[in-house]
Design a protein around this motif. Structure first.
Motif, short mmCIF file in Angstrom:
data_model
loop_
_atom_site.label_atom_id
_atom_site.label_comp_id
_atom_site.label_asym_id
_atom_site.label_seq_id
_atom_site.Cartn_x
_atom_site.Cartn_y
_atom_site.Cartn_z
N GLU A 7 -44.25 53.04 51.12
CA GLU A 7 -45.15 52.43 52.10
C GLU A 7 -46.61 52.80 51.85
OE1 GLU A 7 -45.87 52.60 56.97
OE2 GLU A 7 -44.17 53.65 56.04
N TYR A 8 -46.80 53.98 51.26
CA TYR A 8 -48.18 54.44 51.01
C TYR A 8 -48.48 54.60 49.52
CZ TYR A 8 -48.42 55.47 56.00
OH TYR A 8 -48.43 55.35 57.36
N SER A 9 -47.67 54.02 48.67
CA SER A 9 -47.89 54.16 47.24
C SER A 9 -49.25 53.60 46.80
CB SER A 9 -46.77 53.47 46.46
OG SER A 9 -46.77 52.07 46.74
N MET A 62 -57.16 50.71 55.43
CA MET A 62 -56.86 50.74 54.00
C MET A 62 -58.15 50.83 53.19
SD MET A 62 -53.83 47.99 53.31
CE MET A 62 -52.12 48.36 53.60
N ARG A 72 -54.60 58.94 58.74
CA ARG A 72 -53.19 58.76 59.10
C ARG A 72 -52.72 59.75 60.16
NH1 ARG A 72 -50.39 54.67 59.30
NH2 ARG A 72 -52.41 54.10 60.12
N GLY A 111 -48.54 47.23 56.97
CA GLY A 111 -48.96 48.61 56.82
C GLY A 111 -50.09 48.91 57.76
N SER A 143 -59.78 54.25 53.45
CA SER A 143 -59.02 55.21 52.65
C SER A 143 -59.39 55.11 51.17
CB SER A 143 -57.51 54.98 52.82
OG SER A 143 -57.09 55.19 54.14
N ASP A 157 -44.24 61.71 54.08
CA ASP A 157 -44.34 60.28 54.39
C ASP A 157 -45.36 59.60 53.49
OD1 ASP A 157 -42.53 60.70 56.40
OD2 ASP A 157 -44.00 60.68 58.02
N LEU A 158 -46.41 60.32 53.13
CA LEU A 158 -47.52 59.74 52.37
C LEU A 158 -47.19 59.47 50.91
CD1 LEU A 158 -50.56 61.69 53.88
CD2 LEU A 158 -49.95 59.29 54.24
N LEU A 175 -52.01 54.09 47.94
CA LEU A 175 -53.06 55.11 48.01
C LEU A 175 -53.21 55.86 46.69
CD1 LEU A 175 -52.21 56.58 51.52
CD2 LEU A 175 -54.29 55.31 50.93
N SER A 206 -52.96 46.65 48.50
CA SER A 206 -51.73 47.43 48.56
C SER A 206 -50.51 46.79 47.92
CB SER A 206 -51.40 47.74 50.03
OG SER A 206 -51.05 46.55 50.72
N VAL A 229 -57.63 60.59 53.68
CA VAL A 229 -56.35 59.94 53.98
C VAL A 229 -55.64 60.66 55.12
CG1 VAL A 229 -54.03 59.48 53.09
CG2 VAL A 229 -56.03 58.98 51.67
#
Length: 524
Positions: A418-420, A504, A404, A498, A507, A413-414, A422, A493, A400
């Motif tokens: 926005e990245y939940s 995605m 990114r 995104g 990842s 940020d992760l 993951l 997601s 990841v």
């Protein structure tokens, strides 16, 4: 203060790059006698309370002087007269985050290091000043001092003590002392201040006796003010150089008078320009968002803070974003330090952080630190919502971070919404899917088959998947490529925007992709 540019928050050693005097070691301050900079290890610290309050600490830093280095603007210009003993440099006020080698906790040969444990030393110095007539007892009440201040302000003058108690007769002083009248000890300012050559500001001289009243050096509670404490401590702790903020420049003449009155040789002074907020206001500890802990919580990297601080300041031939500590040490030039304050624009910190984050991700050792940091943040933010513990595995998180890299400003940020996707499997409704196409089940089946068709152990790549997804979209009857991507994005997601769908998928990996699209099939 700009001296914070020497602080590196992630490593135990601290370096202040200084070129040594050419008469000592064939190097010079601000001159290219040799094409080599000599980094000098900052050692020996002891914190100091600017107000001189109870329990204050003093922070000193000794520069390794194995080669008897000289750090002085006076070496060549006005004579080479400084002793070449051990060089010990004090930073004051102490830069938060700098771990001391000498301190109340670590000890040292020049202790004690708590101001409250050094009261007898300050008292001895004050008594010496009293005995030589360089200081006197002042019995003025706080009410009288406040009236003086108000009257001065009312008449448009700068408030100052009128030196009233300076003229008390000895018998009057003894009488008040016998009556135990509360008092302070004031230092008797004199005219005829000597000039001093500041390392940054050059020659300076302030006739403090003409503009100030006699300053308090010992308070009524028996604690010293900064004026006396810094002089006593620096002398007894054998400090050779003092680096402090430029706001103390005007007080240096006062301190030099104290050194002269006590018969002590003063250190070399260097007053560094201040670090100010973008609007020009003073950076203050009272601003909660400038504490190191605040930056740590937001994911700011120590090297990014160091970089933005040095970038807005001076002391370098040129500025560029992304410099590491070693590069800053090599490029630092004391002669380039300017006298004007620096404006710290923290709005630019994310950009600095992004660049240093990329450098950390590319470095195996530093990347491991990021992985551990992110593991903790994921567990803290999402906790029991994490259905698959594989997302906490180093290999997954490392993938990841690489994908990114260049898109995020910090690891924090992760763990944003926005990245939940993951870390937590998303939710979506049949209606959301149906609104995009009537072929959602067919598309889900195509994606699952694509994952099953991968050769054993074959890793996904963004470029490879981008091509395969275009081929997949052509296998639908009446769904446009754009809507196919929206369906896949929603299933992966739960979001409508995104990173690219291909990223995605890379990842998440084949197993998780298959799991999420099986859910699409089960929802119908």
């Amino acid at each position: 203060m700009l001296l914070s540019l020497f602080i590196h928050l992630s490593t135990p050693s601290r370096c202040l790059p200084i070129k040594t005097c050419k008469r000592c070691c064939q190097y010079s301050t601000g001159r290219n006698v040799h094409k080599r900079d000599t980094p000098v290890l900052l050692k020996n610290a002891l914190t100091f309370s600017r107000s001189g309050g109870h329990g204050g600490k003093q922070k000193y830093i000794r520069l390794n002087s194995s080669q008897k280095r000289c750090f002085s603007s006076e070496c060549d210009e006005v004579g080479h007269h400084h002793d070449h003993g051990e060089v010990r440099v004090r930073f004051a006020p102490s830069p938060t985050g700098l771990p001391p080698d000498e301190s109340p906790r670590g000890g040292g040969q020049y202790g004690p290091y708590l101001q409250s444990q050094r009261l007898s030393l300050y008292s001895q110095a004050a008594d010496s000043l009293l005995q030589t007539g360089k200081a006197y007892h002042c019995f003025c009440s706080q009410q009288r001092l406040e009236l003086l201040k108000r009257e001065a302000l009312r008449s448009g003058q700068t408030p100052r003590y009128d030196n009233r108690c300076r003229h008390l007769r000895p018998d009057q002083v003894e009488e008040k002392l016998d009556q135990k009248v509360p008092h302070v000890i004031r230092f008797r300012l004199e005219s005829g201040v000597e000039s001093f050559n500041d390392l940054v500001f050059g020659w300076n001289r302030h006739e403090v006796a003409q503009v100030e009243g006699d300053p308090v050096v010992m308070k009524a509670d028996g604690f010293p003010t900064y004026h006396l404490a810094n002089v006593v401590d620096d002398h007894l702790m054998k400090v050779s150089h003092v680096l402090r903020g430029s706001e103390w420049l005007i007080s240096t003449s006062k301190h030099l008078l104290l050194y002269r009155a006590l018969g002590w040789k003063p250190p070399v002074f260097g007053h560094l320009p201040l670090l100010l907020n973008r609007d020009g206001s003073k950076l203050s500890k009272r601003q909660g968002d400038i504490y190191i802990q605040s930056f740590q919580r937001s994911g700011a990297l120590p090297e990014a803070l160091l970089d933005i601080t040095t970038h807005c300041g001076s002391g370098f031939n040129s500025n560029r974003v992304g410099r590491k500590m070693e590069e800053l040490i090599a490029e630092f030039n004391p002669s380039k330090i300017t006298t004007h304050s620096a404006l710290l624009d923290l709005d630019k910190l994310p950009e600095f952080n992004k660049i240093h984050l990329q450098q950390r991700i590319d470095d195996a050792v530093q990347r491991d630190w990021l992985v551990r940091d992110l593991q903790g943040r994921i567990q803290e933010v999402y906790g029991t919502q994490v259905q698959d513990q594989d997302v906490l595995q180093p290999d997954y998180i490392t993938r990841v971070l690489h994908l990114r890299k260049g898109h995020i400003s910090s690891v924090s940020d992760l763990v944003s919404s926005e990245y939940s996707y993951l870390w937590v499997r998303p939710s979506f409704s049949d209606q959301q899917m149906a609104a995009l196409s009537s072929e959602t089940q067919h598309i889900a089946t195509l994606v699952i088959r694509l994952m099953e068709g991968l050769k054993g152990g074959e890793e996904l790549t963004v470029d490879q998947l981008s091509v395969q997804l275009k081929t997949l979209a052509k296998k639908t009857s009446n769904t446009k490529y754009r809507d196919v991507m929206k369906i896949i994005r929603l299933a992966l997601s739960g979001l409508q925007q995104g990173p690219s769908v291909a990223e995605m998928m890379v990842s998440l990996g084949p197993s998780e992709i298959t799991h999420r699209f099986n859910r699409v099939l089960l929802q119908h």
